[in-house]
Design a protein around this motif. Structure first.
Motif, PDB file in Angstrom:
ATOM      1  N   ASN A   4      -4.737   0.112  -2.106  1.00 49.23           N
ATOM      2  CA  ASN A   4      -4.857  -0.112  -0.661  1.00 49.23           C
ATOM      3  C   ASN A   4      -6.042  -0.984  -0.269  1.00 49.23           C
ATOM      4  O   ASN A   4      -5.987  -1.671   0.761  1.00 49.23           O
ATOM      5  CB  ASN A   4      -4.958   1.223   0.070  1.00 49.23           C
ATOM      6  CG  ASN A   4      -3.648   1.980   0.095  1.00 49.23           C
ATOM      7  OD1 ASN A   4      -2.706   1.631  -0.601  1.00 49.23           O
ATOM      8  ND2 ASN A   4      -3.587   3.036   0.882  1.00 49.23           N
ATOM      9  N   VAL A   5      -7.110  -0.950  -1.060  1.00 46.56           N
ATOM     10  CA  VAL A   5      -8.330  -1.683  -0.689  1.00 46.56           C
ATOM     11  C   VAL A   5      -8.556  -2.889  -1.593  1.00 46.56           C
ATOM     12  O   VAL A   5      -8.632  -4.025  -1.134  1.00 46.56           O
ATOM     13  CB  VAL A   5      -9.559  -0.752  -0.726  1.00 46.56           C
ATOM     14  CG1 VAL A   5     -10.808  -1.516  -0.274  1.00 46.56           C
ATOM     15  CG2 VAL A   5      -9.340   0.472   0.146  1.00 46.56           C
ATOM     16  N   LEU A   6      -8.648  -2.645  -2.899  1.00 44.65           N
ATOM     17  CA  LEU A   6      -8.988  -3.738  -3.811  1.00 44.65           C
ATOM     18  C   LEU A   6      -7.838  -4.725  -3.977  1.00 44.65           C
ATOM     19  O   LEU A   6      -8.067  -5.933  -4.124  1.00 44.65           O
ATOM     20  CB  LEU A   6      -9.424  -3.176  -5.162  1.00 44.65           C
ATOM     21  CG  LEU A   6     -10.679  -2.288  -5.107  1.00 44.65           C
ATOM     22  CD1 LEU A   6     -11.058  -1.811  -6.504  1.00 44.65           C
ATOM     23  CD2 LEU A   6     -11.849  -3.029  -4.464  1.00 44.65           C
ATOM     24  N   GLY A   7      -6.601  -4.230  -3.937  1.00 41.77           N
ATOM     25  CA  GLY A   7      -5.466  -5.145  -4.011  1.00 41.77           C
ATOM     26  C   GLY A   7      -5.439  -6.089  -2.824  1.00 41.77           C
ATOM     27  O   GLY A   7      -5.246  -7.306  -2.974  1.00 41.77           O
ATOM     28  N   LEU A   8      -5.638  -5.535  -1.641  1.00 34.79           N
ATOM     29  CA  LEU A   8      -5.698  -6.343  -0.419  1.00 34.79           C
ATOM     30  C   LEU A   8      -6.847  -7.352  -0.496  1.00 34.79           C
ATOM     31  O   LEU A   8      -6.690  -8.526  -0.146  1.00 34.79           O
ATOM     32  CB  LEU A   8      -5.854  -5.404   0.775  1.00 34.79           C
ATOM     33  CG  LEU A   8      -6.116  -5.968   2.165  1.00 34.79           C
ATOM     34  CD1 LEU A   8      -5.500  -5.043   3.230  1.00 34.79           C
ATOM     35  CD2 LEU A   8      -7.616  -6.097   2.446  1.00 34.79           C
ATOM     36  N   SER A   9      -8.003  -6.900  -0.973  1.00 39.59           N
ATOM     37  CA  SER A   9      -9.164  -7.778  -1.052  1.00 39.59           C
ATOM     38  C   SER A   9      -8.936  -8.909  -2.045  1.00 39.59           C
ATOM     39  O   SER A   9      -9.290 -10.069  -1.787  1.00 39.59           O
ATOM     40  CB  SER A   9     -10.399  -6.972  -1.469  1.00 39.59           C
ATOM     41  OG  SER A   9     -10.618  -5.907  -0.585  1.00 39.59           O
ATOM     42  N   ARG A  10      -8.350  -8.576  -3.206  1.00 40.54           N
ATOM     43  CA  ARG A  10      -8.130  -9.599  -4.223  1.00 40.54           C
ATOM     44  C   ARG A  10      -7.099 -10.627  -3.759  1.00 40.54           C
ATOM     45  O   ARG A  10      -7.281 -11.839  -3.997  1.00 40.54           O
ATOM     46  CB  ARG A  10      -7.672  -8.941  -5.527  1.00 40.54           C
ATOM     47  CG  ARG A  10      -7.465  -9.935  -6.665  1.00 40.54           C
ATOM     48  CD  ARG A  10      -8.726 -10.697  -6.983  1.00 40.54           C
ATOM     49  NE  ARG A  10      -8.556 -11.557  -8.161  1.00 40.54           N
ATOM     50  CZ  ARG A  10      -9.149 -12.727  -8.321  1.00 40.54           C
ATOM     51  NH1 ARG A  10      -9.972 -13.207  -7.377  1.00 40.54           N
ATOM     52  NH2 ARG A  10      -8.950 -13.430  -9.414  1.00 40.54           N
ATOM     53  N   MET A  11      -6.038 -10.189  -3.109  1.00 37.46           N
ATOM     54  CA  MET A  11      -5.072 -11.140  -2.576  1.00 37.46           C
ATOM     55  C   MET A  11      -5.746 -12.094  -1.593  1.00 37.46           C
ATOM     56  O   MET A  11      -5.489 -13.311  -1.587  1.00 37.46           O
ATOM     57  CB  MET A  11      -3.916 -10.409  -1.902  1.00 37.46           C
ATOM     58  CG  MET A  11      -2.900  -9.788  -2.851  1.00 37.46           C
ATOM     59  SD  MET A  11      -2.074 -10.995  -3.919  1.00 37.46           S
ATOM     60  CE  MET A  11      -1.338 -12.097  -2.704  1.00 37.46           C
ATOM     61  N   GLY A  55       0.828  -1.195   0.000  1.00 34.07           N
ATOM     62  CA  GLY A  55       0.000   0.000   0.000  1.00 34.07           C
ATOM     63  C   GLY A  55       0.863   1.245   0.000  1.00 34.07           C
ATOM     64  O   GLY A  55       2.094   1.161   0.125  1.00 34.07           O
ATOM     65  N   TYR A  56       0.236   2.380  -0.140  1.00 36.35           N
ATOM     66  CA  TYR A  56       0.963   3.647  -0.136  1.00 36.35           C
ATOM     67  C   TYR A  56      -0.008   4.747   0.269  1.00 36.35           C
ATOM     68  O   TYR A  56      -1.210   4.504   0.447  1.00 36.35           O
ATOM     69  CB  TYR A  56       1.591   3.920  -1.511  1.00 36.35           C
ATOM     70  CG  TYR A  56       0.599   4.316  -2.583  1.00 36.35           C
ATOM     71  CD1 TYR A  56       0.531   5.627  -3.034  1.00 36.35           C
ATOM     72  CD2 TYR A  56      -0.265   3.386  -3.149  1.00 36.35           C
ATOM     73  CE1 TYR A  56      -0.370   6.005  -4.018  1.00 36.35           C
ATOM     74  CE2 TYR A  56      -1.159   3.739  -4.131  1.00 36.35           C
ATOM     75  CZ  TYR A  56      -1.210   5.055  -4.566  1.00 36.35           C
ATOM     76  OH  TYR A  56      -2.108   5.426  -5.536  1.00 36.35           O
TER      77      TYR A  56
END
Length: 277
Positions: free
Chosen positions: A106-113, A84-85
């Motif tokens: 920060n949100v969708l990347g975390l959710s997809r992982m 995130g950043y």
């Protein structure tokens, strides 16, 4: 296949992600450290961490990472969602495409992982997801609206996931760091200058940048306090739902529960020099 537990740490090229990957490897874990730039990950090999390229805004990159880890190790015991950043600047000033990118990472990347590892964890009947949020997901500062929005979203998603996954043997913990000695202050200052360095919010941006550089400078807590929380969440028999570190972060969150909004706003204004003269 490794007999040691398998940890996948995103955003492992610096700061909290790098330190936690190294600490888990030192404790005997098999650790895959992922980030966008492989050259910044390579030094981690000497610390026992396996580097892997990852862009959490690219679905193919995320799928490839999880597929590779499962192919190599057969499972993923812990996912540390650290990638995130931050974007700082007045809500009015930050271009919507920049705000969208902030939420995407920060949100969708975390959710997809999380979506990608969860079928494997549910099949195993165990697993842990550790989401690196922030005290910024509980308390908002001026000129940080888009960053705060992303961290508030991580809090909400994590709470929902924790309840959804409890029957499947998967735990979800949220790490909420406060002022930690990292590059955060300098990055925030650059962002403030870029988006709100001129115009209606310029004076506030300059004062906010100075406050952040002080807050995240020598007086801030060492990254080790965050690493200790991550390791506890990864290894404890009953990990906590939330870890607020250092103690000042816990105090700030507690204050929001008892201090009226008007008083909190005034305190934030004095802290960051953004109150009306």
């Amino acid at each position: 296949m490794s007999s040691s537990p398998i940890a996948l740490v995103t955003g492992a090229s610096s700061g909290i992600g790098q330190a936690s990957a190294i600490s888990l490897a030192a404790a005997g874990w098999t650790v895959i450290g992922a980030a966008r730039r492989l050259d910044r990950l390579e030094p981690l090999r000497a610390k026992g961490v396996t580097p892997h390229v990852l862009d959490v805004s690219d679905d193919r990159s995320m799928v490839a990472l999880v597929d590779d880890v499962i192919a190599d190790h057969g499972r993923i015991d812990v996912l540390v969602n650290n990638a995130g950043y931050s974007v700082f600047g007045a809500v009015e000033d930050v271009p919507v495409e920049v705000a969208r990118r902030q939420l995407e990472v920060n949100v969708l990347g975390l959710s997809r992982m999380s979506q990608l590892v969860l079928p494997h964890m549910r099949a195993a009947g165990s697993g842990r997801i550790i989401n690196i949020a922030s005290v910024a997901g509980r308390v908002s500062e001026p000129l940080g609206g888009w960053y705060h929005a992303s961290k508030y979203a991580v809090e909400a998603l994590s709470d929902a996931m924790r309840m959804e996954l409890a029957p499947h043997g998967v735990t979800v913990s949220i790490i909420e760091p406060g002022a930690i000695r990292t590059e955060f202050g300098g990055i925030a200052a650059e962002s403030l200058a870029e988006y709100s360095g001129s115009g209606a919010y310029a004076g506030q941006a300059r004062r906010m940048a100075r406050a952040h550089e002080q807050m995240f400078g020598s007086a801030a807590a060492d990254v080790d306090v965050v690493v200790d929380a991550i390791v506890h969440a990864a290894t404890a028999r009953r990990p906590r739902a939330r870890y607020q570190v250092p103690a000042s972060a816990k105090a700030m969150v507690a204050a929001t529960k008892v201090v009226p909004a008007r008083v909190m706003d005034a305190a934030m204004g004095r802290m960051f020099g953004t109150h009306r003269a």
